[in-house]
Design an enzyme around this catalytic site. Structure first.
Site: not given
Lengths: 258, 402
Positions: A47, A58
């Site tokens: 990924e 995040d």
């Protein structure tokens, strides 16, 4: 051609290891060496994060890697340049993960076309909601045989999980807890949720992510799903690496060796 | 004082999917979906509940001090040869319009069963207004503020702390409002069950732009009544407001959106000049994209990275505008102008000397464009004086000593 993600899950249903790395990190031209090492040492799926100035979902570690990659000069255009021809060397499925704004600015169709041309198999766009995807973008992704992978969380209702499952292709990304990436929450607390997911008998394979950092957490997650995704811990491992190949080798062997 | 509930079929109001034309929506990660969906399904029901309205109105009256005066600025009017009225949001408790929204949202949070409040703040006005209502309701309060803004708005930081809030510096990105908003959203992702996010401007995912606009709509509701009483006509020729994310402008425009005879003027922060590279004039510099979960106009690079804006005013230092405003811009319903840092400073001094009112740096941007409007002597102009200038004294003093 069958999508590489589907090929992978057709032959491997257990213990699938997906590793996340920010493109252009730690150095601008580390993207391919990191991918090569990941494939070499046993990652089943890669990924690649497309860095963004405002990565809302995040935590600090991946945010910082994103900032660093942007400072290194990474952009979607540069990433596609780096990836040109990568399929001659790398055969594992590759997913691009990024926020919707840069994709929208690039042009959703142009982006999907470029992904198909380059050999990308799937996309994760955490801030592209299911409803908008279904209304505006689904045919474009299908046209280019690109899987859009959705997230589900412990707070996602069963009805919604089923709806997401029906729209998803490739696999479902089960977020282990309601958090940003890299948060340490007790895995044991999530087991009831993993159990619930398992019982749903979803159409798509499931990979568990967020908070997977070592062999123990990987094994726990993998026992409930088809595998797991590691991001933050990997970013920390390669951040100051002097030898990417060695670092990747020792990181992965720590996760999947007996 | 009523919260606007029935907004009819206005083409300028939000549609059932949370869009204003092609702008708006809720581009939230799945982790936030339950929170946002809960708000989307419940907010109108809660806002239209009579007991909610009663509580909201009582607090606006007795605690905030509403209605805020609509003041005829005689000397300013003489200078610009028109009839200029100031909507005195600066006289509200906590010194700005921000409190209208925080009162509304804390009452909503209570009804949603939340007991922890988070907020972002730029200039600190929204942070103070949030800390204030949290103290009032006995709720835990965490305010995210860019570390650069913490330095340039020290008095507001002290006020928030005195009111019992925890102020957490946002140290990512440009360390200003945009990043404080990111941090607040991340906090919400990590605390999905017990926490309500009091967003301070008419931006963010649906239903925030609409919800904030409704709470702030008390501004134009009062202007209508007050202007009618003073002039015999509820419709001014112009309503002028500054715009960062756009909450005071949304409130000042709200009840005039469908009144075609009222010209709406939004003033953005031009910074050191729109094309200087140091500006926050989003409609001139921006393109369509997603910022803070809303599809709207924002300042970004060709690669879709959101850029750092600049304004002397921490409250206008935002690289996007709310989706309602993007729609007002695109449809031409509102005119968008920009005022530079220097024009705003000059306007702040002018208002201080002509009227004895020291405006907030943000509000001074709206005042700065009076000179550029094609005013006739019988024109009626309402300027939303969104806040008072106490928090900007350091900036003003520095300018004075130049």
């Amino acid at each position: 051609m069958q999508n590489r993600i589907d090929q992978l899950f057709a032959k491997k249903q257990h213990g699938v290891l997906n590793i996340y790395c920010t493109a252009g990190f730690p150095q601008l031209n580390d993207t391919l060496p990191v991918m090569t090492a990941l494939q070499q040492h046993g990652a089943d799926l890669i990924e690649l994060g497309m860095p963004f100035s405002d990565p809302l979902a995040d935590g600090p570690v991946i945010q910082d890697s994103s900032t660093k990659a942007l400072q290194n000069g990474m952009s979607i255009h540069t990433l596609f340049e780096q990836l040109a021809g990568f399929r001659e060397r790398i055969h594992v499925p590759v997913i691009l993960m990024g926020y919707f704004n840069p994709v929208l600015t690039y042009g959703v169709e142009a982006f999907c076309a470029k992904c198909a041309e380059t050999g990308i198999d799937g996309i994760i766009v955490p801030d592209l909601p299911m409803a908008e995807f279904e209304a505006d973008y689904k045919p474009i992704f299908e046209k280019y045989n690109l899987h859009l992978i959705f997230l589900v969380t412990p707070e996602t209702s069963e009805a919604r999980i089923r709806k997401i499952d029906s729209l998803s292709k490739g696999f479902l990304y089960a977020v282990s807890s309601s958090s940003t990436t890299g948060k340490d929450k007790d895995m044991n607390d999530q087991q009831a949720y993993f159990e619930r997911l398992k019982k749903l008998q979803l159409t798509n394979p499931v990979l568990i992510g967020f908070g997977i950092k070592d062999k123990a957490t990987f094994d726990t997650a993998a026992s409930y799903a088809n595998g797991a995704i590691i991001g933050t811990a990997f970013i920390k491992a390669i951040e100051h690496s002097k030898d990417i190949d060695k670092t990747v080798q020792s990181f992965i062997s720590g996760i999947i060796q007996q | 004082m009523d919260i606007a509930i029935n907004t009819g079929n206005s083409r300028y109001q939000v549609d059932k999917n949370g869009y204003y034309g092609r702008f708006g929506g809720a581009y939230v990660p799945e982790m936030l979906y339950p929170n946002v969906e809960e708000l989307q399904t419940k907010y109108l029901g809660i806002l239209s509940d009579p007991s909610f309205q009663q509580e909201f109105e009582a607090l606006l009256q007795d605690y905030v001090g509403r209605p805020s005066p609509l003041y005829f600025a005689k000397r300013l009017s003489e200078k610009y040869k028109a009839n200029i009225y100031l909507k005195r949001e600066d006289l509200n408790h906590t010194g700005a319009h921000k409190v209208n929204n925080t009162i509304g949202q804390i009452l909503l949070a209570k009804r949603l069963g939340k007991h922890r409040i988070i907020a972002e703040t730029g200039a600190g006005q929204h942070g103070v207004a949030t800390a204030t209502v949290c103290a009032l309701m006995g709720m835990e309060c965490v305010v995210y503020m860019g570390s650069i803004d913490i330095e340039r708005q020290a008095p507001n930081v002290a006020r928030m702390k005195m009111l019992g809030a925890t102020v957490i510096p946002a140290t990512s990105g440009s360390k200003t409002l945009k990043d404080a908003t990111n941090e607040a959203i991340r906090d919400w992702i990590n605390n999905p069950v017990d926490t309500h996010y009091i967003l301070g401007t008419a931006a963010g995912p649906h239903p925030y732009p609409d919800m904030v606009a409704r709470f702030q709509s008390v501004i134009s509701e009062e202007i209508k009544k007050q202007l009618l009483a003073k002039t015999g006509n509820a419709h001014p020729d112009y309503v002028v407001a500054c715009i960062g994310g756009g909450s005071n402008a949304a409130g000042a425009f709200f009840h005039y959106l469908d009144e075609a005879d009222v010209k709406l003027v939004a003033v953005e922060a031009g910074g050191k000049g729109v094309h200087s590279g140091f500006s926050a004039a989003t409609t001139q510099l921006g393109t369509i994209g997603i910022i803070h979960a809303s599809k709207t106009l924002l300042m970004q690079t060709n690669d879709g990275q959101i850029v750092e804006p600049h304004s002397i005013s921490a409250g206008l230092d935002y690289p996007g505008i709310g989706p309602m405003h993007a729609h007002l811009y695109e449809t031409g319903r509102a005119q968008f102008l920009s005022a530079t840092d220097d024009e705003a400073l000059a306007a702040a001094y002018e208002l201080s000397l002509l009227e004895g009112i020291i405006p907030a740096m943000e509000s001074a941007h709206a005042l700065a464009k009076l000179k550029d409007l094609p005013l006739n002597t019988d024109d009626v102009v309402v300027v939303c004086l969104s806040g008072r200038g106490d928090k900007d004294l350091d900036t003003y003093i520095r300018h004075m000593n130049k």
